[in-house]
Design a protein around this motif. Sequence first.
Motif, PDB file in Angstrom:
ATOM      1  N   ASN A 363     -67.122 -90.214 -19.640  1.00 15.65           N
ATOM      2  CA  ASN A 363     -66.021 -90.418 -20.581  1.00 15.65           C
ATOM      3  C   ASN A 363     -64.722 -89.804 -20.072  1.00 15.65           C
ATOM      4  O   ASN A 363     -63.632 -90.353 -20.281  1.00 15.65           O
ATOM      5  CB  ASN A 363     -66.374 -89.800 -21.941  1.00 15.65           C
ATOM      6  N   ILE A 364     -64.844 -88.657 -19.400  1.00 14.25           N
ATOM      7  CA  ILE A 364     -63.650 -88.025 -18.837  1.00 14.25           C
ATOM      8  C   ILE A 364     -63.053 -88.913 -17.749  1.00 14.25           C
ATOM      9  O   ILE A 364     -61.843 -89.146 -17.701  1.00 14.25           O
ATOM     10  CB  ILE A 364     -64.005 -86.630 -18.269  1.00 14.25           C
ATOM     11  N   PHE A 365     -63.896 -89.463 -16.879  1.00 17.03           N
ATOM     12  CA  PHE A 365     -63.389 -90.338 -15.827  1.00 17.03           C
ATOM     13  C   PHE A 365     -62.768 -91.605 -16.401  1.00 17.03           C
ATOM     14  O   PHE A 365     -61.780 -92.127 -15.874  1.00 17.03           O
ATOM     15  CB  PHE A 365     -64.521 -90.712 -14.866  1.00 17.03           C
ATOM     16  N   SER A 366     -63.325 -92.120 -17.476  1.00 19.24           N
ATOM     17  CA  SER A 366     -62.816 -93.359 -18.070  1.00 19.24           C
ATOM     18  C   SER A 366     -61.436 -93.165 -18.683  1.00 19.24           C
ATOM     19  O   SER A 366     -60.558 -94.025 -18.556  1.00 19.24           O
ATOM     20  CB  SER A 366     -63.788 -93.873 -19.133  1.00 19.24           C
ATOM     21  N   ASN A 367     -61.236 -92.012 -19.341  1.00 16.35           N
ATOM     22  CA  ASN A 367     -59.988 -91.792 -20.070  1.00 16.35           C
ATOM     23  C   ASN A 367     -58.944 -91.022 -19.263  1.00 16.35           C
ATOM     24  O   ASN A 367     -57.747 -91.148 -19.528  1.00 16.35           O
ATOM     25  CB  ASN A 367     -60.278 -91.022 -21.368  1.00 16.35           C
ATOM     26  N   CYS A 368     -59.386 -90.246 -18.305  1.00 13.01           N
ATOM     27  CA  CYS A 368     -58.460 -89.431 -17.508  1.00 13.01           C
ATOM     28  C   CYS A 368     -58.308 -90.076 -16.136  1.00 13.01           C
ATOM     29  O   CYS A 368     -58.928 -89.647 -15.149  1.00 13.01           O
ATOM     30  CB  CYS A 368     -58.979 -88.002 -17.397  1.00 13.01           C
ATOM     31  N   VAL A 369     -57.491 -91.080 -16.058  1.00 15.52           N
ATOM     32  CA  VAL A 369     -57.419 -91.923 -14.857  1.00 15.52           C
ATOM     33  C   VAL A 369     -56.758 -91.222 -13.676  1.00 15.52           C
ATOM     34  O   VAL A 369     -56.860 -91.695 -12.537  1.00 15.52           O
ATOM     35  CB  VAL A 369     -56.678 -93.240 -15.170  1.00 15.52           C
ATOM     36  N   HIS A 370     -56.050 -90.109 -13.932  1.00 17.60           N
ATOM     37  CA  HIS A 370     -55.380 -89.390 -12.840  1.00 17.60           C
ATOM     38  C   HIS A 370     -56.242 -88.268 -12.276  1.00 17.60           C
ATOM     39  O   HIS A 370     -55.839 -87.610 -11.309  1.00 17.60           O
ATOM     40  CB  HIS A 370     -54.050 -88.802 -13.339  1.00 17.60           C
ATOM     41  N   LEU A 371     -57.397 -88.052 -12.851  1.00 18.23           N
ATOM     42  CA  LEU A 371     -58.268 -86.966 -12.423  1.00 18.23           C
ATOM     43  C   LEU A 371     -58.735 -87.175 -10.984  1.00 18.23           C
ATOM     44  O   LEU A 371     -59.211 -88.239 -10.624  1.00 18.23           O
ATOM     45  CB  LEU A 371     -59.477 -86.866 -13.355  1.00 18.23           C
ATOM     46  N   LYS A 372     -58.593 -86.127 -10.169  1.00 20.35           N
ATOM     47  CA  LYS A 372     -59.022 -86.195  -8.776  1.00 20.35           C
ATOM     48  C   LYS A 372     -60.350 -85.472  -8.555  1.00 20.35           C
ATOM     49  O   LYS A 372     -61.199 -85.950  -7.815  1.00 20.35           O
ATOM     50  CB  LYS A 372     -57.943 -85.592  -7.866  1.00 20.35           C
ATOM     51  N   LYS A 373     -60.504 -84.296  -9.180  1.00 23.13           N
ATOM     52  CA  LYS A 373     -61.730 -83.532  -8.969  1.00 23.13           C
ATOM     53  C   LYS A 373     -62.129 -82.783 -10.234  1.00 23.13           C
ATOM     54  O   LYS A 373     -61.278 -82.313 -10.982  1.00 23.13           O
ATOM     55  CB  LYS A 373     -61.562 -82.519  -7.831  1.00 23.13           C
ATOM     56  N   ILE A 374     -63.437 -82.691 -10.432  1.00 22.27           N
ATOM     57  CA  ILE A 374     -63.995 -81.797 -11.441  1.00 22.27           C
ATOM     58  C   ILE A 374     -64.795 -80.730 -10.709  1.00 22.27           C
ATOM     59  O   ILE A 374     -65.676 -81.052  -9.907  1.00 22.27           O
ATOM     60  CB  ILE A 374     -64.936 -82.524 -12.421  1.00 22.27           C
TER      61      ILE A 374
END
Length: 395
Positions: A363-374
């Motif tokens: 869900n984080i990847f789907s909504n946070c499109v600018h995310l590079k790394k967790i």
Amino acid sequence: MTKLIDDILLLVLTELRFDPASLYSCILVNRTWCCLAIPILWKYFFYYYNPYAHKKESRKKLYNVIFHFLPKDKLSELNINLPSNPISNKLLFNYMDFFTHLSPIWIEDMVQLSIKTDSPSVYKKILLEFEIYLLIFSKCKNIKYFDWIKNKWLFLLCPNVKEFFSGIHQLKINVEYMAPELLFSLGIINITDLEVINSKDNDDLISFIRMKNNLPLLCIQLSDMISKNAITLKKIILRLTITLISPTFFPSLANLQYLILYNDDDGEFYNSIKWKEWELYLRMSFFPNLQYLETSYLPCNIECLIIERSGGKILEINICRTLESRDYPIENENLIRIVSNYCSKIIRLTMVINPINFNLVGNIFSNCVHLKKIYYMKENNNMFDKDVLNREQYV
């Protein structure tokens, strides 16, 4: 060689701001290079808290210039001969204008390098230290950062100490060495960056007990100081027992961009009723400009509230917490949901992920499109493993 435009040369020299040896070489090229490099060298030489990051000879050369401005007649009466290498020529710059950072440990280093450590006269050292403060407080009008994390207080005797602190924009203090009345007496205003720490490195039992007794009242004064500077504050770092700080200032932090809350209370935060007060004031708050959030050992609902009350501009979140709560899996699920719903612009995320909630990371990847790394930590035999999850690996 084709002459560089001064603005371009200034950009190049600024890239060397943390390389004093190279800057010093640039000063020797010609007058133009010298005029551009000298202010950068002096500004960033004091940027570090620790003077020992620089070589002893480099520090001596710089201190020698500062000593040139001290009242020689007054020091001669005390049999203090400074500087050791007098400057005969007229100085090309008003070097005192280049100071931007100040820490008492630098003043201590100036004195130690000027008067031999085996000197029987402690009185001389104190007088020289005081004269240096008088010089800096009267001549250095561009100092904006003050690092007060050592047990140094002599500067408080300077007649213009309140005027000096009125110009400080970035302040770092250690509550271990702070008395409540000091914050009140200085009347600090217009702070943009505030960092409060508690190093707990005092081996003196009496001083430790005094600090513990002072801490509640000091935290009241800190809360009051934050309230008075709420409009200008953009960065707050609190590394102490957070629940001793009254959260009444939160609704006024409209311009806050950077927030670190490290709760140093020996892991008993779940038992504190003070969090109810924090929750109350956070619900009345809004942080439209918050871009960086870091928390350690805060209740999950407090972390979620801060993120909910942000303006959706958070770029980085770092959350560290224990797994002591029996409701941790549910709390962790709620935190993941809050991040995915309110942090669409986030680039970097560090948090603990309970194994049963790992599927929610999608869900984080789907909504946070600018995310590079967790950067995520998972429980493994009562220890934490830290892993990096790249977007490219997940999609």
